[in-house]
Scaffold this motif. Structure first.
Motif: not given
Length: 186
Positions: A112-120, A91-103
């Motif tokens: 790939v990262q989020l701008v704080m202004r957009d997060l707020r 799987g994959a998700d984005v909190a503040d930056i992209l996170r790719v999940h493996t076992d």
């Protein structure tokens, strides 16, 4: 006629790359000035320190990227690369930056990262986010990763591989040695 073979996709932060290029150009102008005007051991020391900062700007701002290919996803971080075959990605998700999940764990990708202004704005839920916001761009990347997982996840690709950024680390080491020798010769 072209084949329908899948192409490689690369995602990165354009604003970070622009900032990195500006820093490197300013550093190059400083190095040029030192080479032309300041030919002493102190000049070599200062020049090598500027060059180290330029390499660090490259590593921190220009190098990070996420590359999707039919074989694997490559997370190019500041000083190392992770090559993750699609059969290992869960799987994959984005909190503040992209996170790719493996076992084996969760791998972060600052390409790939989020701008704080957009997060707020997203958390408050007041004003709508623009179509070109960092959140919508990150959602596109997560969608592409999920599409690649569905398309290529059944093919056995091996294990997760980690590679260090040897050229960048070597350049930093050589420049540090030059700076130390220049400091001793002053």
């Amino acid at each position: 006629m072209k084949s329908n073979e899948a192409e490689t996709e690369q995602y990165l932060s354009a604003s970070n790359r622009i900032s990195g290029i500006i820093v490197i150009v300013i550093g190059a102008v400083g190095l040029l000035d030192i080479v032309l005007e300041w030919r002493t051991a102190t000049g070599i020391l200062v020049g090598s320190l500027i060059a180290i900062l330029m390499v660090l700007a490259y590593c921190g701002l220009i190098r990070p990227a996420v590359t999707l290919s039919p074989q694997a996803i490559v997370l190019r971080n500041h000083l190392r690369d992770r090559v993750i075959p699609w059969n290992q990605v869960s799987g994959a998700d984005v909190a503040d930056i992209l996170r790719v999940h493996t076992d084996a764990g969760r791998f972060r990708a600052p390409g790939v990262q989020l701008v704080m202004r957009d997060l707020r704005k997203q958390r408050v839920g007041g004003r709508k986010l623009k179509a070109d916001s960092s959140v919508s761009r990150a959602d596109v990347v997560v969608g592409r990763i999920e599409a690649h997982m569905d398309q290529y996840g059944a093919v056995d690709g091996g294990e997760v591989k980690t590679n260090w950024a040897r050229p960048e680390l070597t350049a930093i080491g050589v420049l540090a040695v030059i700076a130390i020798v220049a400091a001793l010769l002053r």
